[in-house]
Design a protein around this motif. Sequence first.
Motif, PDB file in Angstrom:
ATOM      1  N   TRP A 657      20.693 -66.281  -1.431  1.00 57.68           N
ATOM      2  CA  TRP A 657      21.835 -66.689  -0.964  1.00 57.68           C
ATOM      3  C   TRP A 657      22.268 -65.795   0.303  1.00 57.68           C
ATOM      4  CZ3 TRP A 657      25.223 -70.394  -1.869  1.00 57.68           C
ATOM      5  CH2 TRP A 657      25.050 -71.003  -2.949  1.00 57.68           C
ATOM      6  N   PRO A 717      27.714 -67.427  -4.785  1.00 63.23           N
ATOM      7  CA  PRO A 717      27.881 -68.810  -4.270  1.00 63.23           C
ATOM      8  C   PRO A 717      29.525 -68.876  -4.304  1.00 63.23           C
ATOM      9  CG  PRO A 717      26.809 -68.766  -6.359  1.00 63.23           C
ATOM     10  CD  PRO A 717      27.089 -67.450  -6.087  1.00 63.23           C
ATOM     11  N   TYR A 720      30.043 -67.307  -0.703  1.00 64.74           N
ATOM     12  CA  TYR A 720      29.339 -67.993   0.297  1.00 64.74           C
ATOM     13  C   TYR A 720      30.410 -69.170   1.020  1.00 64.74           C
ATOM     14  CZ  TYR A 720      26.183 -71.181   2.723  1.00 64.74           C
ATOM     15  OH  TYR A 720      25.657 -72.151   3.664  1.00 64.74           O
TER      16      TYR A 720
END
Length: 729
Positions: A657, A717, A720
């Motif tokens: 990530w 996530p 992000y």
Amino acid sequence: MSLGGPVQSEITPLPAAVQRYFEIALYLLVLCGFGTLVSTGGLDVPTVLLVGAALLFRGYLLATRRTLLIPESWTTTLTLGYVAFYLADYFVFSGVFVSATVHLVLFVMVVRLFSTKRDRDYYFLAVISFLMVLAAAVLTVDSTFLLAFAAFMLMAVVTCILMEMRLAAAKSTVRANSSSDDLEYRRMAFSLAGASPALAFLILLGAAVIFFVLPRISNGYLSAFARSREISTGFSDRVQLGQIGEIQQSNSLVMHIQIDGDPQGSYDLKWRGVTLNVFDGKSWSNPHAQHVVASVGGGRFLLLQTGAQGRRLQPPVPAQPIHYRVLMEPLVSNVFFLAPTAKLLQGNYRLLSMDNGDAVFDLDPEHPVSRYEATSDIARPGPSQLRAASYDYPPEILLNYLQLPRVDGRVVSLAKEITVAADNNYDKAAAVERYLRANFGYTLQLPRTVPRDPLANFLFERKQGHCEYFASAMAIMLRTLGVPSRVVNGFRTGEFNDLTSQYLVRASNAHSWVEAYFPGYGWMSFDPTPAAPAQMRTGWSRSMLYLDALASFWREWVINYDAGHQYSLGREATRDSLEWFQRARNWARRHHEALLAAARRTQRTVSDSPLKWSLAGAAIALLLLLAANARRLWKGLRNRRLAARPEKSPSLAATIWYERMTRMLARKGWSKSPVQTPEEFLSCIADEAMREPVAAFTQHYESARFGGSAEDAQRLPELYEEISTTARR
């Protein structure tokens, strides 16, 4: 003079360890040089013992880590004292300048071993060791020099490496850390011991290439240095009874002989040297003048047969030619040893001569007898032909080969008694030959004093002797019977080495036999000497054949390597290269034609079904593309799976990530350098709105990446997407 005890220290400085290894390597280098010089046999026993004892004592001091240094005042006194001894050595003891000088150099070497303090002393010892090897190269032609030189080269490589390490350590301004663990220095020594043989091998390989490629303008000069003159005395124009027996007591190698088409050693020949026809009761001589042999070019000499001198021109028997090669050891003899009857001789010689006894001599002082080839006709008429031979002797034969000294009457009576039943000269000669073989013993024990009549003493009192006595007795008895005869000195065929297909002829194979003349047939050989007992073959003798094969190669391709050898080697290399190139070209041509035929078949097949083969080609291209990118696809699928379920592997998911986040920011203008830490990259983002979500992402990334937090990995996530939304504004 100071003698210290063993030095012990908890921490050994690196320069001290290198110095110790260097002293050991230099000592071994000097030892190899001295051992090579000793192996030549050119040093006297006292010198070998004294210098050897000094070297052993020096080795003991090194092994026990003791030091012994001779004061400089002692060194000066010893040197001045030896100058006086040098004069005595030259004029009284040695009597030879070279020997006295070698003694002087060895003395200086020993003194320097125990007085080495400065770098120049070490260099001096290294130079002396090299000079000893150089002297050994001049004094010997033995193959053991190759092994000694390889050992010397190995120690020279080690010594030079350690010498360079000493100099580098002395000049370095930054000192290496010392170690208290001796294993560290031993590992260094093992590494050096492992690299040095490879370097020595490469040096020898390069030297071999240079040696064989360097143009040769003359014959191998080392062949001119002979080890002994004892053999030449038995093959001169005057030979006393007993000289061949003295030669036979030596087992030194004389020559190698290789006969074409003889891989099993099936020949039992005699190799003629000189013939002797005048006997004075104690010695044989040959007063015949020599004549120059005609050269037919290319180092080839035609050994013409002239019937006027008693040689057969065209023997009335089918010819049996053999071609052979002879490799002589240095003998200080200019005689060629040939099988009867020699027709042609070839070698690197400019001038040859022959006498009326078929002996061939080398008159070229720049090219001593070493390597030559010859062709002989060994055909011999049968007993029935010789029995029918006429008595029409040429005048030259009667004049030169019936001479008799003052002969004991018992010898004449014995000759008549032995041949009383023979009615032709061949049966007379055969009867005398059988009688001597059956009734007399063979021995190399020579009488301490020469009797007044050696032949009578041999035939009627001693009744044992070596080949000279047997041959002389038979020749004289045949002459009393009116049969022209002469004595031949040469060699018997020796042991056969099946590894090299060569006969090994040694000094112990020196031999004398008899030749009797038969009109129309020439000189026929007879051997009245009893056969020697056969020697048992052992495993040790078999191993000696391998050493002889090595020595044969050394003599052939190193000592006697000349322009002829170089031309032969170049011709063979050129021919082999052309053959290899031709085979490679034929192989390429065959495969090229096969590929063209396959391409034509494929073209016809594709032309018949273009749609089917187009689809097949596209499918194959797709498969190849997938195969080429299989690793990348697999990595992408794996990363996608881990990114979707970060709790399975928090550290790896955090890395994936974070890489995605940096790639996205790079597209927006914020590029992260590989050398930047996450915190340094964060400080480079000037936009306050973007720095805040990136800071939160970085915090959770570090907790997941380095702390293994699954909860922080699951937040990545979401963060992000937040950064992505901020970047689109």
